[in-house]
Design a protein around this motif. Structure first.
Motif, mmCIF file in Angstrom:
data_model
loop_
_atom_site.group_PDB
_atom_site.id
_atom_site.type_symbol
_atom_site.label_atom_id
_atom_site.label_comp_id
_atom_site.label_asym_id
_atom_site.label_seq_id
_atom_site.Cartn_x
_atom_site.Cartn_y
_atom_site.Cartn_z
ATOM 1 N N LEU A 1 0.820 -1.212 0.000
ATOM 2 C CA LEU A 1 0.000 0.000 0.000
ATOM 3 C C LEU A 1 0.855 1.263 0.000
ATOM 4 O O LEU A 1 1.839 1.376 0.735
ATOM 5 C CB LEU A 1 -0.892 0.036 1.249
ATOM 6 C CG LEU A 1 -2.289 -0.569 1.147
ATOM 7 C CD1 LEU A 1 -2.991 -0.419 2.500
ATOM 8 C CD2 LEU A 1 -3.102 0.090 0.053
ATOM 9 N N ARG B 1 -6.834 -5.547 6.567
ATOM 10 C CA ARG B 1 -7.400 -5.284 5.243
ATOM 11 C C ARG B 1 -8.401 -6.375 4.860
ATOM 12 O O ARG B 1 -9.484 -6.082 4.346
ATOM 13 C CB ARG B 1 -6.272 -5.181 4.208
ATOM 14 C CG ARG B 1 -5.417 -3.938 4.404
ATOM 15 C CD ARG B 1 -4.067 -4.034 3.711
ATOM 16 N NE ARG B 1 -4.209 -4.025 2.240
ATOM 17 C CZ ARG B 1 -3.172 -4.123 1.423
ATOM 18 N NH1 ARG B 1 -1.932 -4.247 1.908
ATOM 19 N NH2 ARG B 1 -3.362 -4.099 0.097
ATOM 20 N N THR C 1 -3.009 -1.166 8.070
ATOM 21 C CA THR C 1 -2.502 -1.664 6.796
ATOM 22 C C THR C 1 -2.014 -3.107 6.817
ATOM 23 O O THR C 1 -1.480 -3.593 5.814
ATOM 24 C CB THR C 1 -1.347 -0.767 6.314
ATOM 25 O OG1 THR C 1 -0.316 -0.751 7.315
ATOM 26 C CG2 THR C 1 -1.833 0.655 6.067
ATOM 27 N N TYR D 1 -6.182 -1.485 -1.406
ATOM 28 C CA TYR D 1 -6.453 -1.929 -0.031
ATOM 29 C C TYR D 1 -7.171 -3.282 -0.016
ATOM 30 O O TYR D 1 -6.845 -4.162 0.782
ATOM 31 C CB TYR D 1 -7.302 -0.881 0.683
ATOM 32 C CG TYR D 1 -7.366 -1.031 2.191
ATOM 33 C CD1 TYR D 1 -6.455 -0.379 3.018
ATOM 34 C CD2 TYR D 1 -8.338 -1.817 2.800
ATOM 35 C CE1 TYR D 1 -6.506 -0.515 4.400
ATOM 36 C CE2 TYR D 1 -8.407 -1.961 4.186
ATOM 37 C CZ TYR D 1 -7.481 -1.312 4.982
ATOM 38 O OH TYR D 1 -7.540 -1.448 6.352
#
Length: 354
Positions: A6, A76, A71, A44
């Motif tokens: 990400l 996620r 994250t 994501y």
């Protein structure tokens, strides 16, 4: 499913103008904040070509700063089913966008910008289905790897454009970039009769050069240049002999537009007034009226006079700013799309198929 690394949405936002430079189709909606956040949410949830995951536009509206900060792969993966739940009675504090923003995300950002530019792919989904439909094109998604340094990113972005944008889009970008990066102290303009003139470099000069060298021979049968001016009303070229031959008196004041062309092909010459617009000053109703008075004073009836506003690019902020003021009965022409002419007809026209 492997989730891609990400990049924070603000850094995605910073990269988009390089991927979609000036001249890109629907650039405004390809590089704005909503596009960056949409791409972030796709990354994501793993909605990348070949990954088996697909985005639903309302998932973007449900993201929050707090969630975006989580994250890890587990965080996620846990959010995906939550983000797909029915919105009935659902309250999401600090959500990125209101529920009704999903239509704009779907249409303005995904369908008419990212999808058309080859950055997003879609799959057939029934209208009544709640399944996701959109995913990032695989090589486009790679442009947002956190591991890319600036030089590598710029090179990869250029390679992506060359491979995935069509020839027309690439040509348009090249024309606009050339106009933005013109160097040197002057620009050489070649007239229809083969003569050349020097103009000070700059965006307005680039558009003027395109009008004389591209527009005139493309849209006029036997073009001639009566006057050519540049910023500050400095006259670069003035053909009094040609003006005299068609009965046109050129005023000594600043009332003439940037370029005055004549088409000597028709039985009665056609006088073409061209305003070159880089920042402001299109052919609006007041300007058209003033120019008509000059033409009529030289014996040119309105049917033998044309008005053109010339821009660098249709996607530019300048065109969007001035389009509402363009006079009916005039034309708009874009150096980045030289084969086409936009008509603002002041009377009904027969609609034709494309």
């Amino acid at each position: 499913m492997t989730l891609p690394p990400l990049l924070p949405w603000k850094e995605i936002h910073a990269r988009l103008p390089e991927i979609f430079p000036e001249g890109s189709a629907n650039r405004e909606h390809s590089i704005w904040e909503i596009a960056a956040k949409t791409i972030f949410v796709m990354l994501y949830v793993g909605a990348v070509e070949g990954n088996g995951a697909w985005l639903r536009p309302d998932q973007v509206t449900r993201m929050t700063d707090a969630q975006a900060a989580l994250t890890s792969a587990d965080d996620r993966a846990a959010w995906v089913p939550v983000s797909m739940k029915s919105s009935k009675g659902l309250n999401i504090p600090d959500r990125w966008y209101a529920v009704n923003t999903r239509e704009s995300i779907r249409d303005d950002t995904i369908r008419y910008a990212l999808l058309q530019n080859g950055a997003v792919i879609d799959r057939p989904v029934a209208t009544t289905s709640s399944a996701g439909r959109y995913a990032l094109q695989a090589e486009f998604a790679e442009l947002f790897s956190p591991d890319l340094n600036e030089a590598t990113f710029i090179a990869k972005a250029a390679a992506w454009r060359e491979k995935h944008l069509n020839a027309g889009a690439l040509a348009r970008i090249a024309i606009v970039r050339k106009g933005a990066a013109a160097g040197g102290t002057y620009e050489l303009v070649t007239f229809p009769n083969g003569e050349t003139r020097r103009m000070a470099t700059g965006p307005s000069a680039d558009i003027s050069k395109a009008v004389v060298e591209v527009f005139a021979p493309k849209f006029l049968q036997k073009p001639g240049v009566i006057t050519l001016s540049e910023s500050g009303n400095k006259v670069v070229a003035r053909d009094d002999e040609l003006a005299k031959a068609i009965g046109l008196t050129i005023p000594a004041d600043k009332s003439l537009p940037d370029i005055v062309l004549v088409d000597l092909g028709p039985a009665h010459p056609l006088l073409v007034f061209v305003e070159v617009v880089h920042t402001d000053g299109p052919v609006n109703d007041a300007r058209k009226t003033a120019l008509l008075q000059i033409a009529e004073g030289a014996g040119f009836a309105p049917q033998h006079v044309a008005f053109v506003t010339a821009y660098l690019d249709r996607a530019s902020a300048t065109f969007r700013k001035t389009v509402s003021s363009l006079a009916w009965g005039s034309y708009a022409w874009f150096a980045s799309e030289p084969e086409s002419l936009m008509v603002f007809s002041g009377k009904p026209l027969q609609i034709e198929g494309g």
